[in-house]
Structures are given as structure tokens and as C-alpha cells.
Design a protein around this motif. Sequence first.
Motif, PDB file in Angstrom:
ATOM      1  N   ASP A  35       0.805  -1.222   0.000  1.00 15.02           N
ATOM      2  CA  ASP A  35       0.000   0.000   0.000  1.00 15.02           C
ATOM      3  C   ASP A  35       0.838   1.272   0.000  1.00 15.02           C
ATOM      4  N   ARG A  36       2.069   1.195   0.430  1.00 14.76           N
ATOM      5  CA  ARG A  36       2.882   2.405   0.558  1.00 14.76           C
ATOM      6  C   ARG A  36       4.182   2.364  -0.242  1.00 14.76           C
ATOM      7  N   ARG A  37       4.317   1.385  -1.115  1.00 17.67           N
ATOM      8  CA  ARG A  37       5.532   1.316  -1.931  1.00 17.67           C
ATOM      9  C   ARG A  37       5.213   0.803  -3.335  1.00 17.67           C
ATOM     10  N   ASP A  64       8.384   5.544  -2.382  1.00 21.78           N
ATOM     11  CA  ASP A  64       7.508   5.617  -1.214  1.00 21.78           C
ATOM     12  C   ASP A  64       6.231   6.363  -1.586  1.00 21.78           C
ATOM     13  N   ASP A  86       2.187   7.856  -0.484  1.00 18.10           N
ATOM     14  CA  ASP A  86       1.421   8.384   0.649  1.00 18.10           C
ATOM     15  C   ASP A  86       0.333   7.407   1.087  1.00 18.10           C
ATOM     16  N   GLY A  87      -0.085   6.529   0.214  1.00 17.76           N
ATOM     17  CA  GLY A  87      -1.152   5.576   0.528  1.00 17.76           C
ATOM     18  C   GLY A  87      -1.413   4.698  -0.676  1.00 17.76           C
TER      19      GLY A  87
END
Length: 347
Positions: free
Chosen positions: A149-151, A169, A171-172
Motif C-alpha cells: 500500500d505504501r511502496r 515511497d 502516501d497511501g
Amino acid sequence: MASPPVTELTSRARDIFRLVVEGYLDSGQPVGSKTLAQRGDIELSPASIRSVLGELEAMGLLAAPHTSAGRMPTEMGLRLFVDGIMQVAEPTREERAAIEKQLSDPGPIERALETTSALLSDLSGLAGMVLVPQREQRLTQINLVPLDDRRALAVLVGEDGHVENRVLDLDGPLPPSALQQASNYISSRLAGRTLAEAARTMQAEIASGRSALDEASRQLVEAGIATWSEDAARRPVLIVRGAANLLDESALSDIERVRSLMDELESKQSVAQLLDSAREAESARIFIGAENRLFALSGSSVIAAPYRDREGKVVGVLGVIGPTRLNYARVVPMVDFTARSLGKRIG
């Protein structure tokens, strides 16, 4: 102070000077008149040889350490020797084969640069250095793949087929459509450009509102630009291998010189600038001791040569660093041959 031209030396003085320098480079010890007389190369008495040694010392080419009656070359003398007297010894067939074999690996260019630095160190017994080419890979495609979810993983494909990966990376969580849209957008702007050049174009388009990206895709592209810019800024410009080779017994007897040398090597940007000054040389360039301010304290020598692509364009510089007492006749042609071999590898 520049060294006098070798033509100012008589043939007798030139022969004696050459034997002193070669003897010192071989043994690390000052060479005396008795030793020279016993060699049989010079048909002169020790007294006559001492007279010539005195003349060479008065010219600034030799020095007599206070602990010995023998003479050793000064840095000015070494410069005269390497420029006008030294007879180089080309790499042996085995050495040439070893260099070419090590550089024949078709893997990433970064691996070839690492290999070259280590190879120079191993063959010379000194520290090997390679200045990374001042060019960037031109890319043809970027694919963005979700990791969690974050990468996201950015897969970068170069014109030569080389593949690199970068982790971004986020944000969401992002929908798959955002990844696909961002991939297509970036790839369409890579044609004939480096990643840095494409990033500048994308930044300008996004800032002006001309990108036609939705919010999620825009955030992903901006995250990629930030990551790639940071990566480029941290990319090392100099690869150094074999610094431990500089810590021999003679070096350890002069710990301050060793400390100075290690401090100088830590200043990679300064060393890179020194190597870069050899970019325009036709072959190996030699920096001896205090001739270069960077290594004045440690009294070290640098031998550097540019390496070129198949079109003859200089793309980087490689070399070695060691004490001023090194085997110039062997190392100089070795550095030259390695530069030519690396150039063939780069293509």
C-alpha cells in the motif's frame, strides 16, 4: 621549480642518475657511490661517482638523507626520470589477458567500473580509482509495479537493455490505473532523453497544469522525480579500491604521512577533481608528490588516464595512487592498457 631538461646532463651523469633512481625505486633505500661502482655498469671510481652525485644533488635532482651517505631522487628528479629517461615495460601477455577477461563481463556498467578499480589495485599493488562516467543512461521505458500500500517498484529499462530498479515511497494505496497512467506518461517523455532530462520536462508540465494526469497519477510521478533526483545526487563519482595496499611496512614507519593520505582519499570530491584534470590527456598523466597540492602532505603519486567510448569520446578517468616510490615503468602502461580495455567494454 621545474626540472632541468635531460639534455643538460652529460651521458655519464644521465647513466648514474638513472641507476640511482632505478635502485631507489626497487629497494626504497638511498644508493651510494660504492654500490654503483660495484655494479660494473659504470667504469668510474667511487670518488668520481661521488663527484657526479654531488653535481646531481646541486641541480636538485638527488638528495642525501642525513642518515645515509647514499642518494635518492627528489620529486623534481622523479619528474625528470619519468618524462625523459624511463623506459616503460608493457603489460605481460598474462596481465593483458587478465585485464581483458575481467572486463569482458556483459553485466551492468557499474559492475565493470567496480571491477576495474579492484583490478588496478590487484595488479599494481596500489589503490585503484575510477571516476564514474559523466553521462547518464538513456532510458526507453519505465514500468511501475505495486509492492504494497505504501511502496511501488519502478523498473527502468535503458537503451542498451540494462535494467535498474528503484523503490518509491507512496502516501497511501493507489489504484492500478494510476500506476499504468503514470508509467505511460513517463515513458512517452523518455525518448532520446536521460531520466534527469525527462524529469525536468515532467516537472515543468505538472507545474503549468499541462500534464493531463489525475491526482493519484500526478502524485506518483512527483514521488518518482523526487526519488530519482535524490538518487542522482548521492551517486558516487569516484570508486576507490585497495587503500589497504598503501599500508605497507615502510608506510607504517611514517604514520603521519599515512594519516594524511587516508584523509586525502576520504575527500573523494577533491580526488575526483584531480582525476578529472587528466580527461584531455592522450595517455597516462603522472602527478608526483607536491606537484599537486592535494597530495603535498602525504607525498603520494597519482597515475591517471582517460577512458573513451568507441567513438573516441572521453567518458571518465581511471588511475592508481601510491607512494612516490613506485614502479612507474610498469604501472604507467598498465593504467593505459586498462583504460583502453574499459573503453572497449563501454562501447
